[in-house]
Design a protein around this motif. Structure first.
Motif, PDB file in Angstrom:
ATOM      1  N   ARG A   1     -12.166   1.368  -5.237  1.00 17.56           N
ATOM      2  CA  ARG A   1     -11.508   1.857  -6.444  1.00 17.56           C
ATOM      3  C   ARG A   1     -11.061   0.677  -7.292  1.00 17.56           C
ATOM      4  O   ARG A   1     -10.362  -0.223  -6.828  1.00 17.56           O
TER       5      ARG A   1
ATOM      6  N   GLY B   1       3.850   6.137  -5.102  1.00 23.01           N
ATOM      7  CA  GLY B   1       3.901   6.271  -6.552  1.00 23.01           C
ATOM      8  C   GLY B   1       2.834   7.203  -7.071  1.00 23.01           C
ATOM      9  O   GLY B   1       3.079   8.024  -7.969  1.00 23.01           O
ATOM     10  N   ARG B   2       1.642   7.098  -6.504  1.00 23.60           N
ATOM     11  CA  ARG B   2       0.535   7.949  -6.938  1.00 23.60           C
ATOM     12  C   ARG B   2       0.781   9.414  -6.591  1.00 23.60           C
ATOM     13  O   ARG B   2       0.335  10.319  -7.303  1.00 23.60           O
ATOM     14  N   MET B   3       1.503   9.657  -5.496  1.00 29.51           N
ATOM     15  CA  MET B   3       1.781  11.029  -5.075  1.00 29.51           C
ATOM     16  C   MET B   3       2.867  11.695  -5.914  1.00 29.51           C
ATOM     17  O   MET B   3       3.004  12.912  -5.887  1.00 29.51           O
TER      18      MET B   3
ATOM     19  N   GLU C   1      -8.885  -1.264  -4.308  1.00 32.13           N
ATOM     20  CA  GLU C   1      -8.657  -0.574  -3.042  1.00 32.13           C
ATOM     21  C   GLU C   1     -10.013  -0.322  -2.397  1.00 32.13           C
ATOM     22  O   GLU C   1     -10.893   0.276  -3.015  1.00 32.13           O
TER      23      GLU C   1
ATOM     24  N   ASN D   1     -12.120  10.740  -7.351  1.00 28.14           N
ATOM     25  CA  ASN D   1     -11.197   9.774  -7.944  1.00 28.14           C
ATOM     26  C   ASN D   1      -9.736  10.091  -7.632  1.00 28.14           C
ATOM     27  O   ASN D   1      -8.846   9.521  -8.225  1.00 28.14           O
ATOM     28  N   ASN D   2      -9.493  11.035  -6.681  1.00 27.81           N
ATOM     29  CA  ASN D   2      -8.119  11.409  -6.378  1.00 27.81           C
ATOM     30  C   ASN D   2      -7.618  10.748  -5.100  1.00 27.81           C
ATOM     31  O   ASN D   2      -6.667  11.201  -4.498  1.00 27.81           O
TER      32      ASN D   2
ATOM     33  N   LEU E   1       2.049   1.825  -3.484  1.00 19.23           N
ATOM     34  CA  LEU E   1       0.956   2.341  -4.303  1.00 19.23           C
ATOM     35  C   LEU E   1       0.759   3.836  -4.073  1.00 19.23           C
ATOM     36  O   LEU E   1       0.687   4.624  -5.024  1.00 19.23           O
ATOM     37  N   LEU E   2       0.688   4.250  -2.808  1.00 12.15           N
ATOM     38  CA  LEU E   2       0.407   5.637  -2.484  1.00 12.15           C
ATOM     39  C   LEU E   2       1.572   6.561  -2.817  1.00 12.15           C
ATOM     40  O   LEU E   2       1.369   7.656  -3.368  1.00 12.15           O
TER      41      LEU E   2
ATOM     42  N   GLU F   1       0.827  -1.210   0.000  1.00 10.78           N
ATOM     43  CA  GLU F   1       0.000   0.000   0.000  1.00 10.78           C
ATOM     44  C   GLU F   1       0.857   1.255   0.000  1.00 10.78           C
ATOM     45  O   GLU F   1       0.529   2.237  -0.662  1.00 10.78           O
TER      46      GLU F   1
ATOM     47  N   GLU G   1      -9.233   3.328 -12.549  1.00 12.11           N
ATOM     48  CA  GLU G   1      -9.445   4.764 -12.411  1.00 12.11           C
ATOM     49  C   GLU G   1     -10.852   5.102 -11.941  1.00 12.11           C
ATOM     50  O   GLU G   1     -11.199   6.275 -11.833  1.00 12.11           O
TER      51      GLU G   1
END
Length: 316
Positions: free
Chosen positions: A226, A78-80, A269, A314-315, A75-76, A72, A229
């Motif tokens: 989620r 990378g998304r940030m 998620e 979706n963010n 994942l987070l 997790e 997307e």
């Protein structure tokens, strides 16, 4: 995002802005550290440095369950927009590294750090004797700037992983979500369940969290799920599903309100937003079906009140 794990031999070809910490939960205090390094992207690579396993696990001060698992966190981060994640091995040898050697050889040497962001409670090196003050003293000599971030307070309390953990264990998902800056997340791969939900008109998505994931009390929660997307409103059960099986397998089962399709094998998620009711055994499938109808109706009403005229977020 580049992930460097399982090695103490770190070879980077660029200078970095480094956020140091355990990052369990990635709460709003952690996010301030991340904002500092992300604001320096372009000139410096944004790097997160954390320990694996966390020091508390190595020294027997933790049961190993985390607010945010390794997967997790990846994942987070990378998304940030983090460029490099270092999961530095924590063992008896690395834990005994003198703080000065850690700053000189690892931070300034291997990471080529030119900027460091750390919390006021930072500790590292042998016996945890390294702290932000030591880094500030050594910074000018080693070529990096240090910024110390004060604790964030919410409702009169300092936001910390310990406090978030307590809220999750109480099932107070609203408070936990406020401190995390997002609803509490459980990520995983969709597995086949007993498919009982299909027989009563409520097909579900099943995720089996690992033993390293801290879960709230067994029960039903208002949630979102989620998938890629897309984000769907849902109702989720955390627990053993006692009405349909006697097997003691802990799972998270979610009914997505407006979804049709097959997600087996996909990674999703689940975001737990609020506690609805405790998990319990019903007399039969019809009683379970009637209760699910009530739960889903309550969830739809909650969505309409909370998200009226607003699109799904979706963010996350």
């Amino acid at each position: 995002m580049e992930i460097i794990a399982g090695t103490t031999d770190i070879q980077l070809g660029q200078e970095t802005a480094v956020a140091l910490g355990k990052f369990d939960g990635i709460h709003i205090g952690h996010r301030r550290l991340l904002e500092e390094i992300l604001s320096r992207k372009g000139r410096l690579a944004a790097c997160v440095f954390t320990f694996d396993p966390p020091p508390a696990v190595l020294f027997g001060c933790s049961d190993g369950r985390e607010l945010t698992t390794r997967e997790e966190k990846r994942l987070l981060f990378g998304r940030m927009g983090v460029d490099i994640l270092v999961e530095f091995p924590m063992n008896a040898v690395t834990a005994a590294t003198p703080p000065e050697a850690f700053a000189r050889d690892i931070l300034a040497g291997q990471l080529q750090a030119r900027f460091l962001a750390a919390g006021t409670d930072l500790s590292f090196g042998a016996r945890g004797e390294g702290d932000a003050a030591l880094l500030q003293r050594m910074g000018p000599e080693l070529g990096f700037e240090v910024k110390t971030i004060d604790k964030v307070r919410m409702d009169g309390e300092e936001v910390s992983s310990t406090l978030v953990r307590a809220k999750v264990e109480e099932g107070d998902m609203e408070s936990a979500g406020h401190m995390l800056g997002m609803p509490y997340m459980i990520a995983g791969k969709v597995v086949r369940g007993r498919q009982v939900g299909r027989t009563i008109g409520f097909p579900t998505v099943n995720v089996l969290p690992g033993a390293d994931k801290l879960l709230p009390p067994n029960g039903v929660y208002f949630s979102q799920v989620r998938c890629g997307e897309k984000l769907y409103h849902a109702i989720s059960n955390v627990g053993y599903k006692p009405t349909v099986t006697d097997e003691r397998v802990m799972g998270v089962e979610s009914y997505l309100y407006d979804f049709t399709g097959n997600l087996y094998g996909e990674r999703v998620e689940v975001y737990l937003q609020a506690f609805r009711r405790p998990e319990r055994r019903f007399q039969g499938l019809e009683a379970l079906r009637a209760q699910l109808q009530e739960d889903i109706a309550a969830g739809r009403e909650r969505c309409e009140k909370s998200y009226q005229n607003r699109p799904c977020q979706n963010n996350l």
